[in-house]
Scaffold this active site. Structure first.
Site, PDB file in Angstrom:
ATOM      1  CG  HIS A 145     -12.354   0.645   4.136  1.00 45.82           C
ATOM      2  ND1 HIS A 145     -11.745  -0.370   3.421  1.00 45.82           N
ATOM      3  CD2 HIS A 145     -11.562   0.840   5.226  1.00 45.82           C
ATOM      4  CE1 HIS A 145     -10.648  -0.735   4.020  1.00 45.82           C
ATOM      5  NE2 HIS A 145     -10.501  -0.030   5.130  1.00 45.82           N
ATOM      6  CB  SER A 165      -0.928   0.022   1.211  1.00 50.71           C
ATOM      7  OG  SER A 165      -1.750  -1.126   1.185  1.00 50.71           O
ATOM      8  CG  ASP A 188     -10.502  -3.394   1.629  1.00 51.09           C
ATOM      9  OD1 ASP A 188     -10.440  -2.479   0.792  1.00 51.09           O
ATOM     10  OD2 ASP A 188     -10.090  -3.297   2.807  1.00 51.09           O
TER      11      ASP A 188
END
Lengths: 377, 642
Positions: free
Chosen positions: B381, B336, B375
């Site tokens: 989210h 990330s 995810d």
């Protein structure tokens, strides 16, 4: 144009048939002098190689191979040399390319070709193949050669020379150029052209300088001022001059050369063996060696004068003079009047390909002389 | 025969010409021989006395005098590599009666290695009787142990010498490198003359790259030695000086000043100690590398003193690979940490605005395909904009973004930040990473069949979260972070900032080298910068815990890269998998966010997530930087130069 077909001597030879037959050709003056030089060389090598009998024996084997080459070459009808010239040239050129492509890296330079049992340097063979090719090219043309013909000759010589110089082996490259150039010189090229080519050569000197490897440039610079580099290349020259100078008239005696035995002298058994000889046998010893070399050169020139056709005449003359160039370049470099270019002392320095090639050259000279025909009046 | 006569006539002419040429050549041959003989007469008759003196019972020998190696300093003048006097164990062959027995006794005292017995015998035998043969360097304790028993070892002695010493040992090892004995392969790349008398050469790092600067120039001393080689006259003695013997003193190497700040370097090393990984800190304003650490490291002092063959083999065989420079050559999926760069690409190519939202249900599916790209947060989210996506490190947002951007644009942006090819840092051993693209995949030899060379849409999806083929080195990550911090300005990362004259101490500063910058709108930068501040400050920021309470503002991004692929329906359970297969933790950061002075990248192998493993390390580096901020000397130094 087929001048060769009308050249005299061609017809009677044809009647003789296959090569290698007929009487046994042994040129006694050449053979005896060659034996004397190689024997002297082996004696000096024993001392230079730190009394290592094994190395002397190996060099002895190479000398024996050389004499074998001498005898074989001496039996061949000279016209076959002429016929084979272009083929030999092409094959050796191919080998040079092969070395350039995948030659084994030996001492940081690509010179050796490994063919199973033997490793040899194609560049050494080119010292013979190049003058043969030039002589072949010129033999049926009207001499002295014209300018366009000279351009072809320059290409014949320069292509392999550049390949060899890139190996990098500047010494051998220059010797190949010398061998080819001497053929042209003997072919009767005019004095004006000689001067012109010297001018061109001088003009190319800066180009050569740029193309040279750092170590080659260092050698030239060190030659100009050896004391500038007492730890490196200049060291060789300084030590070699001490060895020669301390030899005096009759030398320190065999095996007593302190310069050589205390390992002050570099490359004692190869390029600098002349200094060992001068230290241990003195002025007397080296002058004797030079006389033997002159006998070989003189005999070769005599053979060239007696030769009966253009090809053999040019070849014999150039081989003899090239041989002298080897001697002069090596002795000159060791005694400090020429730069160190890494040329061995012919027939004496340890090394195989050079020994066999040179002996083969003398075999060719013997053949040229031994197979002469009595001429019709 | 009328046709033949011109040929015949030509022939005679040719032969006459040839004869004259041979005659001329013969004259030249004789002349050249005369020159040769003349030269020999000159050397052997006229100069005989001089050469004979040089040769017969006295002769000149040239002893090389090796130069002293330059020192290495950090940016504040702290010595990182120096030359210390040491004790060397030497043998004088002609004074040793029974070599085998002497070596056995020395081995019994622990002064030589039993296994090296034959090597030492060969070494000693290969020297002349009066020469002092170096056997090895001794520690102070060993030297003392030998000194009290010296009388029992005729022919063995101790003498002073210099040894390279690295006061910080392993902490600076991977940046500074080490020196070792000159090997065969070293000989091929150096000027042998200049190394006559030098025993050690730089093997890695600064020691290797700046070998030419550090080494100096060899000198020499002419000595007169007798026929057996023993020194009779030396220019250091009066008689020798009178005899005109020369000494040319060596020119010592220059000192090298590094961009490293040892306070930061030590803090970084200590923060990473005990794990496997690397961290690099760069000043975004000029590319100066402030800290460069790879752990585990090795002790360069042991290598400089000379390791036994078995010890070196053990070091090489170590499973944790201490000799491997992870900072320069360790390649990891960036995970990330790639998201801020892709976020910037989205704004730059106008594929997203600050306010565009994506809904995250916890997984992503390509149209017409059932494969679920998960995810990291299984429950999802919800709806988020770019800032939320970076702060919470939402994967689904970036899956969708990757598809919208396309792999070509992603690759182009990443390459412009310095990912892909090596950054060109001034020490050797760096390798590049991988920025995958369809073009890259076609060129890969490992994909043999044409159908394997095709770029699949799924490969674009996972590239969006820095997985798949993409690989970066910690140095590249730090460099890209510095570029982001500097709003697109790029400098080649460098460790050397200048050299110093050994005699006068005059410092020569080397200007930083700018690289092609990344075009960046200030507005876009503000958005990404704000999101990265959120990572450390926002209540939902992934790095809020490890960076809580800093009195400087940090912009950062966590990253977690998979070593182990979890099956489609299975869960990643840390307890169940081998330690070596656990995720790598990554963290990038720069601070102070408003005008960045330092950019860091941290990779901790198999450390679990970036927040837990890597961010605390970055915190310690940044704390060390801000504690020491403004107390360095190099800035004054550089200012003085101008």
């Amino acid at each position: 144009m087929s001048l060769s077909s009308v050249e005299w001597g061609a017809k009677p030879r044809k009647a003789l048939g296959a090569p290698g037959l007929g009487k046994l050709v042994v040129d006694l003056p050449l053979l005896l002098t060659l034996i004397a030089v190689t024997a002297f060389g082996l004696v000096v090598l024993y001392s230079a190689a730190g009394e290592d009998l094994g190395r002397v024996a190996r060099q002895g084997v190479r000398a024996a191979l050389g004499f074998a080459a001498f005898f074989v070459m001496a039996q061949i009808q000279p016209r076959y040399f002429r016929i084979w010239s272009p083929w030999l040239y092409c094959v050796v050129l191919g080998l040079l390319l092969a070395v350039a492509v995948e030659g084994e890296i030996s001492q940081g330079a690509q010179r050796w070709l490994d063919i199973g049992i033997v490793r040899f340097q194609p560049s050494e063979l080119m010292k013979l193949a190049a003058p043969m090719m030039v002589a072949w090219f010129l033999h049926d043309r009207t001499l002295p050669p014209s300018l366009p013909q000279l351009v072809v000759v320059v290409l014949i010589v320069l292509v392999p020379a550049v390949l060899i110089a890139r190996q990098p082996d500047l010494g051998t490259a220059l010797l190949v150029v010398a061998a080819g150039g001497l053929v042209v010189l003997l072919s009767g090229i005019t004095v004006r052209l000689i001067l012109a080519s010297i001018g061109v050569a001088l003009a190319f000197a800066p180009v050569l300088w740029i193309a040279m490897h750092d170590y080659q440039r260092a050698r030239v610079l060190t030659f100009l001022n050896p004391e500038s580099d007492p730890l490196g290349a200049g060291y060789n020259i300084i030590q070699s001059k001490i060895a020669i100078g301390s030899g005096h008239l009759f030398g320190k005696g065999w095996l007593n050369g302190t310069q050589a035995h205390l390992e002050f002298l570099p490359e004692r058994s190869t390029d600098f063996i002349f200094a060992v000889m001068a230290e241990e046998f003195g002025l007397f010893g080296v002058v004797l060696l030079l006389i033997l070399y002159l006998v070989l050169v003189g005999r070769g020139l005599y053979i060239a004068i007696q030769a009966q056709d253009t090809y053999t005449r040019l070849l014999a003359g150039s081989l003899s003079l090239t041989f002298f160039v080897y001697v002069f370049v090596n002795a000159g470099m060791v005694s400090g009047i020429l730069p160190v270019v890494g040329v061995p002392l012919p027939l004496v320095s340890a090394g195989g390909t050079s020994m066999v090639t040179l002996m083969g050259c003398f075999g060719i000279l013997a053949a040229i002389h031994g197979h002469r025909k009595l001429l019709p009046a | 025969m009328p046709k033949r006569s011109p040929t015949l006539k030509d022939h005679w002419r040719e032969q006459r010409l040839f004869l004259s040429r041979v005659a001329a050549s013969a004259v030249v041959v004789l002349l050249l021989t005369a020159v040769l003989v003349g030269r020999l007469v000159q050397l052997q008759v006229f100069d005989y006395q001089r050469f004979s003196e040089l040769s017969q019972d006295n002769r000149l020998r040239i002893e090389p005098l090796p130069p002293t190696r330059g020192l290495i300093y950090d940016r504040n003048g702290v010595v990182i590599a120096e030359n210390l006097p040491t004790w060397q164990l030497v043998a004088i062959p002609e004074q040793i009666a029974d070599l085998d027995a002497v070596l056995r006794d020395l081995a019994a005292l622990g002064l030589v290695d039993e296994g090296e017995h034959q090597t030492l015998v060969d070494l000693i035998r290969s020297h002349r009787g009066f020469e002092r043969v170096k056997l090895r360097n001794l520690t102070e304790a060993e030297a003392a142990r030998f000194a009290v028993r010296r009388h029992r070892f005729p022919g063995i002695d101790i003498q002073e010498g210099l040894v390279r010493y690295y006061p910080f040992g392993p902490a600076s090892a991977h940046a500074v490198g080490y020196v070792g004995s000159i090997s065969q392969s070293d000989l091929e790349r150096i000027d042998r003359r200049n190394y006559a008398g030098t025993s050690h050469i730089g093997k890695t790092g600064i020691e290797r790259t700046y070998e030419d600067v550090l080494h100096g120039e060899v000198g020499y001393r002419q000595q007169v030695v007798n026929a057996r080689g023993r020194v009779l006259l030396d220019p250091a003695e009066e008689e020798g000086a009178v005899a005109g013997l020369e000494t040319k003193w060596p020119v010592p190497g220059r000192n090298v000043v590094l961009s490293l700040d040892m306070r930061l370097q030590l803090a970084t090393y200590e923060a990473l100690l005990g794990s496997r990984g690397a961290a690099v800190a760069i000043d975004p304003r000029n590319g100066d590398v402030l800290a460069l650490v790879s752990v585990p490291a090795f002790d360069p002092n042991r290598l400089a003193a000379g390791l036994s063959r078995s010890d070196f083999a053990a070091l090489q065989a170590d499973n944790d690979r201490p000799l491997f420079n992870r900072a320069l050559a360790g390649r990891y999926p960036p995970g990330s940490t790639i998201k801020p760069f892709l976020g910037f690409a989205a704004l730059h190519y106008e594929k997203r605005t600050e306010h565009d939202r994506t809904y995250c249900p916890g997984f992503f599916r390509l149209p017409g395909n059932t494969h679920r790209y998960r995810d990291w947060r299984p429950q999802g989210h919800g709806s988020l904009d770019l800032r939320d996506a970076i702060v919470q490190s939402c994967d689904v947002y970036f899956y969708q973004l990757a598809v919208d951007l396309g792999i070509e644009r992603m690759a182009g942006t990443l390459l412009s930040f310095g990912f892909g090819p090596p950054t060109g840092i001034d020490i050797n051993g760096e390798i590049g990473g991988v920025v995958p693209s369809p073009e890259w995949k076609r060129a890969q030899p490992q994909f043999k069949r044409p159908e394997d060379k095709v770029w699949f849409p799924g490969e674009t999806v996972i590239a969006g979260i820095g997985q798949g083929y993409m690989l970066v080195t910690p140095l590249q990550l730090a460099h890209a972070t510095a570029t982001l911090a500097a709003r697109g300005a790029r400098f080649r990362p460098r460790l050397m900032i200048g050299t110093e004259d050994t005699f006068e101490g005059r410092f020569t500063y080397v200007e930083p080298e700018p690289l092609p910058s990344v075009e960046m709108d200030d507005a876009d930068w503000e958005i990404v910068n704000d999101a990265m501040i959120g990572v450390t400050r926002d209540p939902r920021g992934t790095a809020r815990t490890p960076l809580a309470g800093t009195d400087y503002v940090v912009a950062g991004k966590t990253g977690t890269s998979q070593v182990f692929t979890v099956a489609q329906e299975a869960k990643y359970n840390e307890e169940e998998i081998d330690e070596r297969l656990r995720d790598h933790g990554l963290f990038i950061a720069y601070a102070p966010a408003e005008s960045p002075e330092i950019a860091v990248a941290v990779v901790v192998e198999n450390g679990g997530g970036g927040s837990r493993a890597a961010a605390p390390v970055a915190r310690k580096i940044l704390d060390a930087y801000f504690a020491a901020r403004g107390t360095g000397v190099v800035e004054d130094y550089v200012a003085l130069q101008r």
